[in-house]
Design a protein around this motif. Structure first.
Motif, short mmCIF file in Angstrom:
data_model
loop_
_atom_site.label_atom_id
_atom_site.label_comp_id
_atom_site.label_asym_id
_atom_site.label_seq_id
_atom_site.Cartn_x
_atom_site.Cartn_y
_atom_site.Cartn_z
N ASN A 275 10.64 -23.18 0.38
CA ASN A 275 10.35 -21.84 -0.08
C ASN A 275 9.78 -21.00 1.06
O ASN A 275 9.43 -21.52 2.12
N THR A 276 9.65 -19.72 0.82
CA THR A 276 8.96 -18.82 1.74
C THR A 276 7.55 -19.36 1.95
O THR A 276 6.91 -19.83 0.99
N VAL A 277 7.05 -19.32 3.17
CA VAL A 277 5.73 -19.88 3.46
C VAL A 277 4.67 -19.23 2.57
O VAL A 277 4.75 -18.04 2.24
N SER A 278 3.66 -20.01 2.19
CA SER A 278 2.65 -19.54 1.24
C SER A 278 1.90 -18.31 1.72
O SER A 278 1.51 -17.46 0.93
N GLU A 279 1.70 -18.17 3.03
CA GLU A 279 1.01 -17.01 3.58
C GLU A 279 1.73 -15.71 3.24
O GLU A 279 1.11 -14.67 3.10
N LEU A 280 3.05 -15.78 3.12
CA LEU A 280 3.84 -14.60 2.76
C LEU A 280 4.13 -14.55 1.27
O LEU A 280 4.15 -13.47 0.68
N GLN A 281 4.32 -15.70 0.66
CA GLN A 281 4.69 -15.78 -0.75
C GLN A 281 3.71 -15.02 -1.63
O GLN A 281 4.10 -14.33 -2.56
N ARG A 282 2.43 -15.10 -1.31
CA ARG A 282 1.42 -14.44 -2.16
C ARG A 282 1.52 -12.91 -2.12
O ARG A 282 0.92 -12.24 -2.95
N HIS A 283 2.28 -12.37 -1.17
CA HIS A 283 2.46 -10.91 -1.07
C HIS A 283 3.80 -10.45 -1.63
O HIS A 283 4.18 -9.29 -1.47
N LEU A 284 4.51 -11.36 -2.29
CA LEU A 284 5.83 -11.03 -2.83
C LEU A 284 5.79 -10.78 -4.34
O LEU A 284 6.61 -11.28 -5.10
N SER A 285 4.80 -9.98 -4.75
CA SER A 285 4.74 -9.57 -6.15
C SER A 285 4.30 -8.11 -6.19
O SER A 285 3.69 -7.61 -5.25
N GLY A 286 4.62 -7.47 -7.26
CA GLY A 286 4.27 -6.06 -7.44
C GLY A 286 5.52 -5.24 -7.68
O GLY A 286 6.64 -5.71 -7.48
N PRO A 287 5.31 -3.99 -8.09
CA PRO A 287 6.46 -3.14 -8.46
C PRO A 287 7.36 -2.78 -7.27
O PRO A 287 8.52 -2.43 -7.48
N HIS A 288 6.85 -2.88 -6.05
CA HIS A 288 7.67 -2.55 -4.88
C HIS A 288 8.61 -3.69 -4.47
O HIS A 288 9.51 -3.49 -3.67
N ILE A 289 8.41 -4.88 -5.02
CA ILE A 289 9.29 -6.02 -4.72
C ILE A 289 10.55 -5.87 -5.57
O ILE A 289 10.52 -5.99 -6.78
N ARG A 290 11.65 -5.57 -4.91
CA ARG A 290 12.91 -5.34 -5.63
C ARG A 290 13.73 -6.61 -5.76
O ARG A 290 14.56 -6.71 -6.65
N ALA A 291 13.49 -7.58 -4.86
CA ALA A 291 14.21 -8.85 -4.93
C ALA A 291 13.45 -9.90 -4.14
O ALA A 291 12.79 -9.59 -3.15
N ALA B 15 0.83 -1.22 0.00
CA ALA B 15 0.00 0.00 0.00
C ALA B 15 0.86 1.26 0.00
O ALA B 15 0.53 2.24 -0.67
N LEU B 16 1.96 1.23 0.74
CA LEU B 16 2.82 2.41 0.87
C LEU B 16 3.93 2.45 -0.18
O LEU B 16 4.74 3.38 -0.19
N GLN B 17 3.98 1.42 -1.03
CA GLN B 17 5.02 1.30 -2.06
C GLN B 17 6.43 1.38 -1.46
O GLN B 17 7.32 2.05 -1.98
N ILE B 18 6.60 0.66 -0.34
CA ILE B 18 7.91 0.55 0.31
C ILE B 18 8.67 -0.56 -0.40
O ILE B 18 8.16 -1.68 -0.52
N PRO B 19 9.87 -0.30 -0.88
CA PRO B 19 10.64 -1.35 -1.54
C PRO B 19 10.88 -2.54 -0.59
O PRO B 19 11.22 -2.35 0.58
N VAL B 20 10.69 -3.74 -1.12
CA VAL B 20 10.87 -4.96 -0.34
C VAL B 20 11.97 -5.79 -0.99
O VAL B 20 11.96 -6.03 -2.20
N PHE B 21 12.92 -6.20 -0.16
CA PHE B 21 13.99 -7.09 -0.57
C PHE B 21 13.82 -8.36 0.27
O PHE B 21 14.04 -8.33 1.47
N ALA B 22 13.40 -9.43 -0.35
CA ALA B 22 13.16 -10.68 0.37
C ALA B 22 14.22 -11.70 0.00
O ALA B 22 14.69 -11.74 -1.14
N THR B 23 14.59 -12.51 0.98
CA THR B 23 15.50 -13.61 0.71
C THR B 23 14.99 -14.85 1.43
O THR B 23 14.27 -14.77 2.42
N THR B 24 15.38 -15.99 0.90
CA THR B 24 15.06 -17.28 1.50
C THR B 24 16.36 -18.04 1.66
O THR B 24 17.20 -18.05 0.74
#
Length: 165
Positions: A24-40, A7-16
Motif C-alpha cells: 500500500n501507499t506508505v503510512s506517512e502519506l496514507q494518513r493524508h489521503l482522506s477528506g473531500p479534496h481526495i477524488r481518487a 488546506a487549499l482544497q486542491i483535488p488529489v488523485f492518488a494511485t498505487t
C-alpha cells in the motif's frame, strides 16, 4: 504537498501500483489521503495513473484544462507516462523536482529532461505552493507558509539530492 492540498482544497488523485504485489501507499502519506479534496485513491497496474477510472474523473475534452501537479516514484516510468498522457490531453503539468524519485538516480534526470522537452514545467514544491497562493493576503497563506517552514529542513535535504537534473 498532501497537507497543503488539504488546506487549499486542491483535488488529489492518488494511485498505487499493484497494491497486492508491491504494498500500500506508505503510512506517512496514507494518513493524508482522506477528506473531500481526495477524488481518487485507486490501485492500478498501468504505469500511467491515467487509468480508465481516473480518466473518467478528469475534465471532458472540451472542458477547461487542468493544472496537474505530479509527485511520485519512478520518475522514468509512472511519472513519465502519466505526464505524457496528461500533456497529450492538453493539460498543463507541473513536476515537483523535490517530490519525484527513481531507484536509479540517473534515470530521474533523463526523465525530467525528457518531460521538460515535452512541455512539462519542472519546478519545486515551495515554488508551486506560493504560485497557487498568489498573494500573502490569501486566507490560507499562514497555513501554507507554516507547512513550508515546518518542512524546510526536509525540503532543503530533498532539493540537495533531487535538484541535480
Amino acid at each position: 504537498m498532501l497537507r497543503a492540498a488539504s488546506a487549499l482544497q486542491i483535488p488529489v488523485f492518488a494511485t498505487t501500483q499493484s497494491r497486492t504485489k508491491l504494498g500500500n501507499t506508505v503510512s506517512e502519506l496514507q494518513r493524508h489521503l482522506s477528506g473531500p479534496h481526495i477524488r481518487a485513491d485507486a490501485d492500478k497496474t498501468l504505469f500511467s495513473m491515467i487509468t480508465p477510472e481516473i480518466d473518467a474523473l478528469l475534465p471532458a475534452k472540451n472542458s477547461p484544462k487542468l493544472d496537474a501537479i505530479i509527485v511520485g516514484i519512478e520518475t522514468h516510468i509512472c511519472v513519465t507516462q502519466t505526464t505524457l498522457d496528461l500533456l497529450e490531453r492538453g493539460h498543463r503539468v507541473y513536476i515537483l523536482v523535490d517530490a519525484v524519485s527513481s531507484i536509479n538516480p540517473e534515470e530521474r534526470g533523463i526523465a525530467l529532461a525528457r518531460l521538460r522537452d515535452a512541455g512539462a514545467i519542472v519546478t519545486s514544491s515551495e515554488s508551486v505552493l506560493f504560485e497557487i497562493l498568489g498573494d500573502a493576503q490569501n486566507e490560507q497563506f499562514r497555513t501554507v507558509s507554516g507547512l513550508v517552514k515546518e518542512s524546510k529542513e526536509d525540503t532543503k535535504s530533498a532539493l540537495g539530492v533531487f535538484s541535480k537534473i
